[in-house]
Design a protein around this motif. Structure first.
Motif, short mmCIF file in Angstrom:
data_model
loop_
_atom_site.label_atom_id
_atom_site.label_comp_id
_atom_site.label_asym_id
_atom_site.label_seq_id
_atom_site.Cartn_x
_atom_site.Cartn_y
_atom_site.Cartn_z
N CYS A 2 45.94 37.26 41.48
CA CYS A 2 45.71 38.27 42.52
C CYS A 2 46.80 37.90 43.76
O CYS A 2 46.89 38.87 44.46
N ASP A 6 51.83 43.46 41.72
CA ASP A 6 52.16 43.91 40.12
C ASP A 6 52.99 45.10 40.60
O ASP A 6 52.13 46.25 40.25
N TRP A 77 43.87 46.42 35.99
CA TRP A 77 43.23 45.35 36.85
C TRP A 77 41.49 45.25 36.79
O TRP A 77 41.25 46.46 37.04
N HIS A 99 44.08 42.52 47.81
CA HIS A 99 44.89 42.72 46.96
C HIS A 99 46.39 43.19 47.20
O HIS A 99 46.55 44.13 48.17
#
Length: 100
Positions: A2, A6, A77, A99
């Motif tokens: 995390c 991404d 996720w 995040h």
């Protein structure tokens, strides 16, 4: 992890951030329904957009996590949501908001 972003090229180019979110309980019908929904979201909406798909759950079996992650090309996720003593979700927004 995390701590790592991404992101794909399309996401870095956006002037806004968004996601597709699901709240899920474990069990064969729910898992099968979400697998079908993930394929549909990809085919009808997300293939050209690449939004992450957030799955909030109160505990999924490893086989369920794997089946959902492999159900479609979506970036999925998973967020474990603790339950309170009364069995209701005790959601905390801090991990999600932190995040990348």
């Amino acid at each position: 992890s995390c701590a790592e972003a991404d992101e794909d090229d399309a996401e870095r180019a956006r002037s806004y951030r968004a996601a597709v979110a699901y709240d899920l309980t474990d069990g064969a019908p729910a898992i099968e329904d979400l697998q079908a929904s993930l394929r549909s979201v990809w085919a009808r909406f997300n293939a050209g957009r690449g939004y992450p798909v957030l799955v909030f759950h109160s505990g999924l079996a490893a086989a369920s996590l794997e089946a959902l992650a492999l159900a479609s090309p979506n970036r999925v996720w998973f967020f474990h949501v603790a339950t309170a003593d009364d069995g209701l979700p005790a959601m905390r927004s801090v991990p999600l908001l932190e995040h990348p």
